[in-house]
Design an enzyme around this catalytic site. Structure first.
Site, PDB file in Angstrom:
ATOM      1  N   CYS A 160      -1.210 -10.642   0.496  1.00 41.59           N
ATOM      2  CA  CYS A 160      -2.269 -11.631   0.249  1.00 41.59           C
ATOM      3  C   CYS A 160      -2.809 -12.279   1.526  1.00 41.59           C
ATOM      4  CB  CYS A 160      -1.746 -12.703  -0.699  1.00 41.59           C
ATOM      5  SG  CYS A 160      -1.352 -12.046  -2.331  1.00 41.59           S
TER       6      CYS A 160
HETATM    7  N1  LIG Z   1       1.837  -9.622  -4.453  1.00 46.67           N
HETATM    8  C1  LIG Z   1       1.465 -10.894  -4.573  1.00 46.67           C
HETATM    9  O1  LIG Z   1       2.208 -11.809  -4.211  1.00 46.67           O
HETATM   10  C2  LIG Z   1       0.131 -11.277  -5.171  1.00 46.67           C
HETATM   11  C3  LIG Z   1      -0.065 -12.577  -5.629  1.00 46.67           C
HETATM   12  C4  LIG Z   1      -1.286 -12.929  -6.187  1.00 46.67           C
HETATM   13  C5  LIG Z   1      -2.303 -11.972  -6.240  1.00 46.67           C
HETATM   14  N2  LIG Z   1      -2.088 -10.694  -5.773  1.00 46.67           N
HETATM   15  C6  LIG Z   1      -3.175  -9.739  -5.904  1.00 46.67           C
HETATM   16  O2  LIG Z   1      -2.883  -8.913  -7.033  1.00 46.67           O
HETATM   17  C7  LIG Z   1      -3.365  -7.568  -6.817  1.00 46.67           C
HETATM   18  C8  LIG Z   1      -2.230  -6.579  -7.016  1.00 46.67           C
HETATM   19  O3  LIG Z   1      -1.258  -6.804  -5.994  1.00 46.67           O
HETATM   20  P1  LIG Z   1       0.230  -6.266  -6.098  1.00 46.67           P
HETATM   21  O4  LIG Z   1       1.010  -6.971  -5.048  1.00 46.67           O
HETATM   22  O5  LIG Z   1       0.710  -6.297  -7.496  1.00 46.67           O
HETATM   23  O6  LIG Z   1       0.015  -4.733  -5.678  1.00 46.67           O
HETATM   24  P2  LIG Z   1       1.101  -3.581  -5.747  1.00 46.67           P
HETATM   25  O7  LIG Z   1       0.778  -2.641  -4.651  1.00 46.67           O
HETATM   26  O8  LIG Z   1       2.476  -4.161  -5.826  1.00 46.67           O
HETATM   27  O9  LIG Z   1       0.858  -2.873  -7.139  1.00 46.67           O
HETATM   28  C9  LIG Z   1      -0.299  -2.280  -7.515  1.00 46.67           C
HETATM   29  C10 LIG Z   1       0.006  -1.127  -8.491  1.00 46.67           C
HETATM   30  O10 LIG Z   1      -1.252  -0.607  -8.901  1.00 46.67           O
HETATM   31  C11 LIG Z   1      -1.138   0.813  -8.994  1.00 46.67           C
HETATM   32  N3  LIG Z   1      -2.471   1.398  -8.932  1.00 46.67           N
HETATM   33  C12 LIG Z   1      -3.247   1.636  -7.843  1.00 46.67           C
HETATM   34  N4  LIG Z   1      -4.430   2.158  -8.225  1.00 46.67           N
HETATM   35  C13 LIG Z   1      -4.397   2.252  -9.574  1.00 46.67           C
HETATM   36  C14 LIG Z   1      -5.325   2.724 -10.558  1.00 46.67           C
HETATM   37  N5  LIG Z   1      -6.515   3.181 -10.216  1.00 46.67           N
HETATM   38  N6  LIG Z   1      -4.947   2.682 -11.849  1.00 46.67           N
HETATM   39  C15 LIG Z   1      -3.720   2.223 -12.203  1.00 46.67           C
HETATM   40  N7  LIG Z   1      -2.813   1.778 -11.328  1.00 46.67           N
HETATM   41  C16 LIG Z   1      -3.153   1.789 -10.028  1.00 46.67           C
HETATM   42  C17 LIG Z   1      -0.219   1.183  -7.844  1.00 46.67           C
HETATM   43  O11 LIG Z   1       0.397   2.442  -8.064  1.00 46.67           O
HETATM   44  C18 LIG Z   1       0.780   0.014  -7.846  1.00 46.67           C
HETATM   45  O12 LIG Z   1       1.932   0.302  -8.618  1.00 46.67           O
HETATM   46  C19 LIG Z   1      -3.969  -7.572  -5.417  1.00 46.67           C
HETATM   47  O13 LIG Z   1      -5.337  -7.800  -5.493  1.00 46.67           O
HETATM   48  C20 LIG Z   1      -3.305  -8.767  -4.741  1.00 46.67           C
HETATM   49  O14 LIG Z   1      -4.105  -9.311  -3.722  1.00 46.67           O
HETATM   50  C21 LIG Z   1      -0.891 -10.320  -5.268  1.00 46.67           C
END
Ligand SMILES: NC(=O)c1ccc[n+]([C@@H]2O[C@H](COP(=O)([O-])OP(=O)(O)OC[C@H]3O[C@@H](n4cnc5c(N)ncnc54)[C@H](O)[C@@H]3O)[C@@H](O)[C@H]2O)c1
Length: 459
Positions: free
Chosen positions: A302
């Protein structure tokens, strides 16, 4: 649903926000007692697209208020990890996962068209930046395109991935309309930023308010009804753009605060003051100050990425935001500062960094998680190796890591303090054994909070 009054302290002023807050109670939790704000039926089905650090806990939090949860992820490896109960989850979520898989309420699939079966679709795929710090929307474009392709009338589609302003309209509302599905009448479309804090048990999803902005008012209400199953408080805003900007502002605020905390810690160091003592003292002020601790740099998916979404968007119209730019520059340079301090600490005892054995304690970007994304430890280890130090790391959660140059480094499973000239404390996980660190002749505490070692130096 009922209008609510939310009291917020902003700049020391108590603001009363009217009519925009919906307080929900999930079925099962209300147990017939009700709080006057909603007696709700079970949602029949929800699809979560992207089962990562955010999507999987979101899917699990839906269990109990939704009959069928369809978890969609393009990664077979990720799906296998989840099915084997091996993902990096907090303890309560581990139990929820076991339960949901045993009960069959959570179905796992790599098939994007499975979203067609759901009444509501929540998209939470990664939104990183590329090497030039520009938004990399590859995953988001692909996820939105498949959701649009199989959307059907009546669905509520909610984007939750952090992104630049206008994305919901560009990737969902517009393409859906091209397919003949108008937001507000045929389907409902909204943006609701995620606020999950992985590894932090102090902030449960249910107690963390969520912001929702729909393409129309009907979209906002429909999306709030879905998001209200994850949290007790939903705050409504006038559009997806406002909701997108809200998330960027939250994380930019944090980035700037962290850059300031690091800079202030350096100033304290120069003046022989303990920055933590000063921060804690300043934190006793009940208004107008938000304490943030300094550290070895900023990691995760993030804070190092999200502010670049706004900077990139502004740059397209020739605008800049000097304070945010400076904060991001300062954040990216922090690992260099840690390495510089390591050299100073060694030199004070007549040792050269390029002839020293250095162990980095903790490699993940924060305590309690296995997430290495953007971890400052990677830059610190690389730079130490570049200048010729004999470097290794200890992190019981990270058996091996890949350095930016592609090299794989393995965890030192049982280090002995006396084997190293210097230990740099980067992250300390709850419950891990750090008793050996005290035997290291020199300890540089980049967390500023590893006070178990009396002879530590601070960055
Ligand atoms: N990690 C955090 O602390 C956090 C907190 C708040 C917001 N966010 C936001 O949330 C979003 C997700 O982050 P995250 O940390 O969960 O990411 P992540 O990388 O942990 O997980 C994302 C998942 O999405 C899957 N994926 C990718 N493309 C895909 C598609 N086309 N269809 C289906 N699945 C697909 C990946 O295989 C992966 O398992 C981001 O925008 C991030 O900025 C993250």
């Amino acid at each position: 649903m009922a209008d609510q009054i939310l009291s917020l302290a902003i700049n020391g002023r108590e603001r009363q926000m009217l009519t925009k807050l919906i307080a929900f109670q999930t079925p099962g939790r209300s147990a017939g007692q009700g709080n006057g704000h909603g007696d709700r039926s079970m949602l029949s089905s929800v699809a979560i697209v992207g089962l990562g650090y955010v999507g999987l806990p979101t899917a699990l939090a839906m269990n109990g208020s939704c009959e069928r949860i369809i978890g969609i992820d393009i990664s077979d490896r990720r799906l296998a990890e989840i099915a084997a109960l091996e993902p990096d989850l907090a303890e309560p979520d581990q139990l929820r996962l076991k339960e949901a898989l045993a009960e069959g309420t959570l179905e796992l699939t790599a098939d994007p068209s499975a979203a067609a079966m759901a009444d509501a679709v929540i998209i939470c795929v990664p939104t990183p930046v590329d090497e030039q710090q520009r938004p990399d929307l590859t995953a988001l474009r692909s996820a939105c395109a498949s959701v649009v392709r199989c959307a059907r009338p009546g669905q509520v589609i909610i984007l939750t991935s952090t992104t630049y302003i206008g994305t919901t309209s560009e990737l969902l509302t517009g393409p859906l309309a091209e397919r003949g599905l108008e937001a507000g009448s045929d389907v409902h479309v909204a943006f609701s930023p995620e606020r999950i804090d992985p590894g932090n048990p102090d902030h449960q999803q249910r107690e963390t308010p969520r912001v929702v902005g729909g393409a129309t008012q009907a979209c906002t209400i429909a999306a709030a009804e879905v998001i209200g199953r994850l949290t007790d408080l939903v705050y409504l805003v006038s559009s997806p753009d406002v909701a997108e900007a809200t998330k960027l502002y939250e994380n930019i605020f944090r980035a700037v605060s962290l850059a300031l905390a690091n800079e202030f810690a350096d100033a304290c160091g120069a003046l022989q003051l303990d920055p933590i003592e000063v921060t804690l003292a300043a934190g006793t002020k009940p208004y107008g100050f938000l304490g943030v601790f300094p550290g070895p740099g900023v990691g995760g998916h993030c804070i190092p990425c999200d502010p670049h979404y706004l900077l990139w968007q502004l740059s397209r119209s020739g605008r800049t935001s000097p304070l945010i730019e400076q904060a991001m520059r300062s954040i990216s340079l922090r690992p260099d500062r840690v390495v510089q301090r390591a050299a100073e600490v060694l030199l004070a005892d007549g040792l050269a960094l390029d002839a020293s054995r250095v162990i980095v304690v903790g490699a993940s970007y924060k305590a309690g998680v296995r997430d290495l994304r953007e971890s400052p430890a990677l830059a610190i280890i690389s730079r130490l190796a570049e200048v010729g130090a004999d470097v290794a790391y200890y992190d019981p959660l990270i058996p091996a890591l890949r350095l930016p140059d592609g090299r794989i480094m393995k965890n030192v499973a049982a280090p002995q303090g006396r084997d190293w000239d210097l230990a740099i404390v980067h992250t300390h996980h709850p419950g891990a054994d750090y008793s050996w660190v005290g035997d290291c002749p020199r300890v540089l505490d980049a967390t500023y909070q590893f006070d178990a070692v009396p002879h530590r130096a601070l960055v």
